[in-house]
Design an enzyme around this catalytic site. Structure first.
Site, PDB file in Angstrom:
ATOM      1  N   CYS A  60       0.881 -12.668 -11.471  1.00 39.57           N
ATOM      2  CA  CYS A  60       1.611 -11.425 -11.233  1.00 39.57           C
ATOM      3  C   CYS A  60       3.102 -11.650 -11.466  1.00 39.57           C
ATOM      4  CB  CYS A  60       1.374 -10.944  -9.804  1.00 39.57           C
ATOM      5  SG  CYS A  60       2.221  -9.387  -9.423  1.00 39.57           S
ATOM      6  N   CYS A  64       7.254 -11.050  -4.795  1.00 40.09           N
ATOM      7  CA  CYS A  64       6.998 -10.876  -3.362  1.00 40.09           C
ATOM      8  C   CYS A  64       6.969 -12.254  -2.692  1.00 40.09           C
ATOM      9  CB  CYS A  64       5.686 -10.148  -3.140  1.00 40.09           C
ATOM     10  SG  CYS A  64       5.560  -8.575  -4.040  1.00 40.09           S
ATOM     11  N   CYS A  67       3.630 -13.955  -1.443  1.00 39.61           N
ATOM     12  CA  CYS A  67       2.407 -13.854  -2.239  1.00 39.61           C
ATOM     13  C   CYS A  67       2.133 -15.074  -3.113  1.00 39.61           C
ATOM     14  CB  CYS A  67       2.469 -12.611  -3.127  1.00 39.61           C
ATOM     15  SG  CYS A  67       0.902 -12.310  -3.994  1.00 39.61           S
ATOM     16  N   CYS A 104     -13.353  -2.743  -1.524  1.00 34.92           N
ATOM     17  CA  CYS A 104     -11.975  -2.691  -2.030  1.00 34.92           C
ATOM     18  C   CYS A 104     -11.797  -3.738  -3.124  1.00 34.92           C
ATOM     19  CB  CYS A 104     -10.986  -2.956  -0.899  1.00 34.92           C
ATOM     20  SG  CYS A 104     -11.198  -1.845   0.509  1.00 34.92           S
ATOM     21  N   CYS A 135     -12.201   1.569  -2.889  1.00 31.88           N
ATOM     22  CA  CYS A 135     -10.755   1.436  -2.716  1.00 31.88           C
ATOM     23  C   CYS A 135     -10.251   0.445  -3.753  1.00 31.88           C
ATOM     24  CB  CYS A 135     -10.431   0.939  -1.302  1.00 31.88           C
ATOM     25  SG  CYS A 135      -8.655   0.696  -0.986  1.00 31.88           S
ATOM     26  N   CYS A 195      -4.001   4.280   1.564  1.00 34.02           N
ATOM     27  CA  CYS A 195      -4.108   3.113   2.445  1.00 34.02           C
ATOM     28  C   CYS A 195      -2.780   2.374   2.310  1.00 34.02           C
ATOM     29  CB  CYS A 195      -5.277   2.234   2.012  1.00 34.02           C
ATOM     30  SG  CYS A 195      -5.426   0.682   2.917  1.00 34.02           S
ATOM     31  N   ARG A 267      -5.959  -1.054  10.586  1.00 31.04           N
ATOM     32  CA  ARG A 267      -6.789  -2.185  10.149  1.00 31.04           C
ATOM     33  C   ARG A 267      -6.139  -3.529  10.465  1.00 31.04           C
ATOM     34  NH1 ARG A 267      -7.908  -1.378   4.438  1.00 31.04           N
ATOM     35  NH2 ARG A 267      -9.668  -0.140   5.184  1.00 31.04           N
TER      36      ARG A 267
END
Length: 355
Positions: A60, A64, A67, A104, A135, A195, A267
């Site tokens: 990616c 972040c 991550c 998901c 999802c 979400c 969640r």
């Protein structure tokens, strides 16, 4: 309960000072209030169960700080190509057999490319045909991609705000807070359910936690699901040596989220592997009523499905559920080494990807 009173409980005008005061409420009072609100809107002994699968891992281009999938950090994570549609459907079948009602799918992209969309849409349609809710989390979405996903039947789209606007720049510089809010708006406008939540334990203050909750609760429509993550510290990421989060601060944030977004599913997401059964029980009492199931969340550990079922039995949660033990193949399928597998399309994203 009087329907008018229920409507009065749902607000979109919270202030940071108000939420800071809420987070500082004596614990017994805070938990009593949260549980009282929870019982107005939800079955107190029911927890929604989702399974999360990484359909495309690593490489990616975002930065972040938490991550391990960022191409900017050396975490030892092997990048993978986009999974074959049928392989995803097989994993969804195992998840359904284990008791999940929502499947998901997550891809490590800044945003999906046009050439990836046919495969992604086929995954949505295939999982929907199994009778599961669907999802996805694929990064940023423009209006056209959001509309395409909605037309394919996607029920939920996950896009977290992560933290407060004020602290956000300490964690991410490659996309703005407005970028995230724009994606949420595109998802809502397309007719899908949102979400969205955040991560605790990244060095933020109580005011930042209040700021995150205010951003979520003051959206035009509360997110249907609000994942509250506890930072999983991964070697090689900038946050690998961050101080541990006080478990009671996490519980307080769960309780505040329940009070502020009474109709949403709150969640317990990443970080549960580090939580004791007692801490998870407190979170359920504070209003958490959704978890991810299976021993891996994208690339970080999660309690095994059978361990969750054992905890549910201890707490009397989901006692009406027809599944009492998850099949072993769920954890095996979700955790298996996929490197070199033929069950992948040559549709990988590169670090130079643009949206």
């Amino acid at each position: 309960m009087n329907p008018a009173h229920k409507l009065e409980t749902v607000r979109h005008d919270w202030t940071i000072a108000e939420v800071e005061a809420l987070l500082q409420t004596p614990m017994n009072d805070l938990l009593f209030r949260a549980q009282s609100v929870h019982r107005m809107f939800h079955d107190p002994n029911a927890v929604q169960v989702s399974t999360l699968l990484s359909i495309k891992t690593g490489a990616c281009p975002e930065d972040c700080a938490y991550c391990p999938q960022s191409s900017r950090y050396d975490t030892g994570l092997e990048k993978e190509r986009l999974m074959e549609v049928q392989a995803v459907i097989e994993k969804a079948k195992a998840a359904k057999a284990a008791g999940s009602d929502r499947f998901c799918m997550g891809a490590a992209w800044r945003s999906p490319r046009e050439k990836d969309m046919p495969y992604v849409l086929a995954m949505v349609k295939g999982v929907k045909e199994l009778g599961l809710e669907t999802c996805m989390t694929l990064g940023m979405l423009d209006e056209q991609k959001a509309d395409a996903l909605a037309e394919a039947g996607l029920d939920y789209y996950n896009h977290n705000l992560d933290t407060s606007p004020e602290f956000y720049g300490n964690i991410i510089t490659t996309r703005t807070y407005s970028d995230r809010l724009d994606t949420l708006a595109n998802v809502r406008n397309a007719g899908m359910k949102v979400c969205s939540g955040g991560i605790l334990g990244m060095g933020e203050t109580d005011k930042d936690r209040a700021g995150l909750l205010v951003q979520l609760a003051n959206l035009p429509v509360h997110p249907d699901s609000v994942p509250i993550n506890q930072l999983v510290k991964v070697a090689g990421t900038p946050l690998e040596k961050e101080d541990d989060l006080d478990p009671l601060d996490f519980v307080r944030t769960i309780a505040a989220a329940r009070i502020m977004m009474p109709q949403s599913h709150v969640r317990l997401s990443a970080g549960r592997e580090e939580m004791s059964e007692e801490m998870q029980a407190m979170c359920f009492f504070a209003g958490a009523n959704s978890i991810f199931y299976g021993e891996c969340l994208l690339t970080t550990p999660n309690p095994a499905a059978n361990k969750d079922q054992a905890l549910f039995r201890k707490l009397g949660i989901n006692s009406e559920h027809k599944v009492t033990e998850a099949p072993k193949e769920l954890d095996e399928l979700l955790a298996q080494d996929k490197a070199g597998s033929e069950l992948f399309y040559d549709a990988s994203a590169s670090a130079s990807q643009t949206h």
